[in-house]
Scaffold this motif. Structure first.
Motif, PDB file in Angstrom:
ATOM      1  N   VAL A 203       1.109  -1.347   0.177  1.00 58.92           N
ATOM      2  CA  VAL A 203      -0.521   0.109  -0.068  1.00 58.92           C
ATOM      3  C   VAL A 203       1.068   1.055   0.023  1.00 58.92           C
ATOM      4  N   THR A 204       1.591   1.357   0.897  1.00 59.58           N
ATOM      5  CA  THR A 204       3.091   2.361   0.922  1.00 59.58           C
ATOM      6  C   THR A 204       3.398   2.706  -0.374  1.00 59.58           C
ATOM      7  N   ASN A 205       4.076   1.838  -0.835  1.00 59.38           N
ATOM      8  CA  ASN A 205       4.512   1.500  -2.703  1.00 59.38           C
ATOM      9  C   ASN A 205       3.732   2.290  -3.610  1.00 59.38           C
ATOM     10  N   PHE A 206       2.778   1.725  -3.191  1.00 60.86           N
ATOM     11  CA  PHE A 206       1.502   1.859  -4.703  1.00 60.86           C
ATOM     12  C   PHE A 206       0.916   3.551  -4.527  1.00 60.86           C
ATOM     13  N   CYS A 207       0.822   4.364  -3.011  1.00 66.11           N
ATOM     14  CA  CYS A 207       0.790   5.427  -2.833  1.00 66.11           C
ATOM     15  C   CYS A 207       2.410   6.182  -2.965  1.00 66.11           C
ATOM     16  N   PHE A 208       2.786   5.738  -2.729  1.00 64.89           N
ATOM     17  CA  PHE A 208       4.291   6.657  -2.668  1.00 64.89           C
ATOM     18  C   PHE A 208       5.133   6.956  -4.170  1.00 64.89           C
TER      19      PHE A 208
ATOM     20  N   LEU B  78      11.285   2.932   4.087  1.00 64.81           N
ATOM     21  CA  LEU B  78      10.002   2.856   3.823  1.00 64.81           C
ATOM     22  C   LEU B  78       8.731   4.699   4.409  1.00 64.81           C
ATOM     23  N   PRO B  79       9.818   3.964   5.955  1.00 60.99           N
ATOM     24  CA  PRO B  79       8.897   5.682   6.646  1.00 60.99           C
ATOM     25  C   PRO B  79       8.572   7.000   6.096  1.00 60.99           C
ATOM     26  N   ASP B  80       9.901   7.171   4.844  1.00 63.00           N
ATOM     27  CA  ASP B  80      10.500   8.172   4.516  1.00 63.00           C
ATOM     28  C   ASP B  80       8.819   8.523   3.396  1.00 63.00           C
ATOM     29  N   ARG B  81       8.512   7.246   2.444  1.00 64.11           N
ATOM     30  CA  ARG B  81       7.868   6.588   1.673  1.00 64.11           C
ATOM     31  C   ARG B  81       6.287   6.972   2.427  1.00 64.11           C
ATOM     32  N   ALA B  82       5.861   6.926   3.321  1.00 65.48           N
ATOM     33  CA  ALA B  82       4.832   7.549   3.939  1.00 65.48           C
ATOM     34  C   ALA B  82       4.946   8.693   4.790  1.00 65.48           C
ATOM     35  N   ALA B  83       5.876   9.538   4.899  1.00 71.33           N
ATOM     36  CA  ALA B  83       5.764  10.624   4.845  1.00 71.33           C
ATOM     37  C   ALA B  83       4.592  11.335   3.501  1.00 71.33           C
ATOM     38  N   VAL B  84       6.033  11.654   2.386  1.00 76.00           N
ATOM     39  CA  VAL B  84       5.501  11.666   1.531  1.00 76.00           C
ATOM     40  C   VAL B  84       4.028  11.646   1.279  1.00 76.00           C
ATOM     41  N   ILE B  85       3.435  10.409   1.699  1.00 73.54           N
ATOM     42  CA  ILE B  85       1.993  10.007   0.994  1.00 73.54           C
ATOM     43  C   ILE B  85       1.160  11.227   2.445  1.00 73.54           C
ATOM     44  N   GLU B  86       1.817  11.236   3.921  1.00 75.01           N
ATOM     45  CA  GLU B  86       1.383  12.219   4.489  1.00 75.01           C
ATOM     46  C   GLU B  86       1.199  13.482   4.457  1.00 75.01           C
TER      47      GLU B  86
ATOM     48  N   LYS C  68       0.908  14.628   1.334  1.00 76.69           N
ATOM     49  CA  LYS C  68       0.170  14.365   0.540  1.00 76.69           C
ATOM     50  C   LYS C  68      -1.438  15.219   1.478  1.00 76.69           C
ATOM     51  N   LEU C  69      -1.965  13.364   1.652  1.00 77.11           N
ATOM     52  CA  LEU C  69      -3.001  13.667   2.054  1.00 77.11           C
ATOM     53  C   LEU C  69      -3.151  13.865   3.595  1.00 77.11           C
ATOM     54  N   GLY C  70      -2.206  14.874   4.932  1.00 74.42           N
ATOM     55  CA  GLY C  70      -3.070  14.825   5.918  1.00 74.42           C
ATOM     56  C   GLY C  70      -2.203  13.213   6.521  1.00 74.42           C
ATOM     57  N   ASN C  71      -2.819  13.392   7.958  1.00 72.40           N
ATOM     58  CA  ASN C  71      -2.814  12.069   8.936  1.00 72.40           C
ATOM     59  C   ASN C  71      -3.515  10.804   7.828  1.00 72.40           C
ATOM     60  N   THR C  72      -2.518   9.706   8.027  1.00 74.12           N
ATOM     61  CA  THR C  72      -3.615   8.655   7.649  1.00 74.12           C
ATOM     62  C   THR C  72      -3.206   7.483   8.101  1.00 74.12           C
ATOM     63  N   GLY C  73      -2.480   7.550   9.469  1.00 74.00           N
ATOM     64  CA  GLY C  73      -2.693   5.904  10.104  1.00 74.00           C
ATOM     65  C   GLY C  73      -1.405   5.543   9.751  1.00 74.00           C
ATOM     66  N   LEU C  74       0.067   5.758   8.608  1.00 69.33           N
ATOM     67  CA  LEU C  74       0.332   4.644   8.028  1.00 69.33           C
ATOM     68  C   LEU C  74       1.450   4.559   8.778  1.00 69.33           C
ATOM     69  N   PHE C  75       1.710   5.273   9.593  1.00 68.36           N
ATOM     70  CA  PHE C  75       3.174   5.272  10.595  1.00 68.36           C
ATOM     71  C   PHE C  75       2.741   4.441  11.836  1.00 68.36           C
ATOM     72  N   MET C  76       1.689   4.523  12.636  1.00 70.69           N
ATOM     73  CA  MET C  76       1.366   3.920  13.640  1.00 70.69           C
ATOM     74  C   MET C  76       1.021   2.501  13.174  1.00 70.69           C
ATOM     75  N   SER C  77       0.780   1.896  11.976  1.00 76.10           N
ATOM     76  CA  SER C  77       0.763   0.428  11.680  1.00 76.10           C
ATOM     77  C   SER C  77       1.682   0.551  11.503  1.00 76.10           C
TER      78      SER C  77
ATOM     79  N   LEU D 143      -6.158   8.689  -1.718  1.00 72.88           N
ATOM     80  CA  LEU D 143      -5.085   9.003  -2.086  1.00 72.88           C
ATOM     81  C   LEU D 143      -5.718   8.177  -3.639  1.00 72.88           C
ATOM     82  N   LEU D 144      -6.386   7.505  -4.564  1.00 76.12           N
ATOM     83  CA  LEU D 144      -6.712   7.860  -5.898  1.00 76.12           C
ATOM     84  C   LEU D 144      -6.809   8.549  -5.500  1.00 76.12           C
ATOM     85  N   ALA D 145      -8.500   9.236  -5.012  1.00 76.97           N
ATOM     86  CA  ALA D 145      -9.613   9.475  -4.985  1.00 76.97           C
ATOM     87  C   ALA D 145      -9.104  10.865  -5.264  1.00 76.97           C
ATOM     88  N   SER D 146      -7.822  11.811  -4.140  1.00 73.88           N
ATOM     89  CA  SER D 146      -7.028  13.265  -5.162  1.00 73.88           C
ATOM     90  C   SER D 146      -6.643  13.042  -6.095  1.00 73.88           C
TER      91      SER D 146
END
Length: 274
Positions: free
Chosen positions: A79-84, A158-166, A168-177, A239-242
């Motif tokens: 999921v992280t890679n697809f979004c990033f 991977l955390p830096d990829r998640a940061a790029v997503i956040e 864009k989208l704001g808080n996603t919960g990826l880091f807690m996951s 992310l897809l909707a954005s």
């Protein structure tokens, strides 16, 4: 008060994940036929995310929680890679695609060394073959100056990829996951003693000590796995909707609504929260 450590709470979140799987399946064609090349070209990753989510449900339902953690790690990274990859530079996207061409080429002639000796080898036609130019170029891209294989498609963690997503989208919960699943799943993959028993609560400050406490821990673990998987899929839809693709607006609305309702029903969120 949350009920995530009860059978009822775990069941609510299981149903949330089931709904997310259905939404993924319902939108397979929209991914495959997307007019955005970066979306349609990652159809295989999207399909693998569906398989991961289904596998998590099956494993958890059959008492295979340790293995469910391993599959959860795969889902999170996919999921992280697809979004990033929808947000990264063209060069980074090209590296991602070329990395797989590189691995495909290398798979035709591979070996294992130990103590400086080849212990096993699998090679097409005994290693006597010629690769297509694009695969040879990909292998060259992922070969160091010392002639060693580069084993990562990107230097962005991977955390830096998640940061790029956040970003864009704001808080996603990826880091807690990532925090609650990734490291423990890695220990399970690497065959450590911790990795074989962590899911039972063995190493917690207050380990389960009787059947009742073991049941509470089990339901809380199941709830966490269902919530993290379903929430990660929600991030994918958002992310897809954005990106501005109309077909994903409706599924994103349904996903986020279900996420919120499940969180409220289990006491993880307040009904008054926006």
């Amino acid at each position: 008060m949350t009920i995530v450590n009860t059978q009822a709470g775990a069941q609510i979140l299981a149903q949330f994940l089931d709904g997310q799987v259905k939404r993924l399946v319902d939108n397979v064609s929209a991914i495959h036929q997307s007019n955005r090349p970066r979306v349609s070209s990652l159809y295989a990753i999207y399909s693998a995310i569906i398989e991961d989510a289904i596998s998590i449900r099956l494993l958890c339902e059959n008492g295979r929680t340790n293995q469910a953690y391993i599959v959860s790690r795969a889902l999170l990274e996919r999921v992280t890679n697809f979004c990033f990859l929808q947000l990264c530079t063209d060069a980074e996207f090209s590296d991602y695609v070329d990395y797989s061409l590189n691995k495909a080429g290398r798979s035709l002639d591979r070996w294992i060394e130990a103590n400086g000796q080849n212990k096993a080898r699998i090679a097409l036609n005994g290693g006597d073959f010629e690769l297509p130019p694009e695969i040879s170029a990909a292998i060259a891209k992922f070969t160091s100056q010392r002639g060693r294989e580069k084993t990562r498609w990107t230097n962005v963690s991977l955390p830096d990829r998640a940061a790029v997503i956040e970003a864009k989208l704001g808080n996603t919960g990826l880091f807690m996951s990532l925090l609650t699943i990734y490291a423990d799943a890695s220990e399970a993959l690497h065959g450590t003693l911790y990795g074989a028993a962590f899911h039972l609560g063995t190493y917690e400050a207050s380990p389960p000590h009787d059947q009742a406490s073991l049941d509470r821990h089990r339901y809380q673990t199941l709830s966490a796995l269902y919530l993290m998987a379903g929430g990660s899929i929600d991030t994918l839809f958002v992310l897809l909707a954005s990106l501005g693709d109309g077909p994903f607006d409706a599924v994103t609305h349904a996903s986020t609504k279900s996420f919120k309702e499940s969180s409220i029903a289990t006491g993880l969120a307040d009904a008054k929260e926006k």
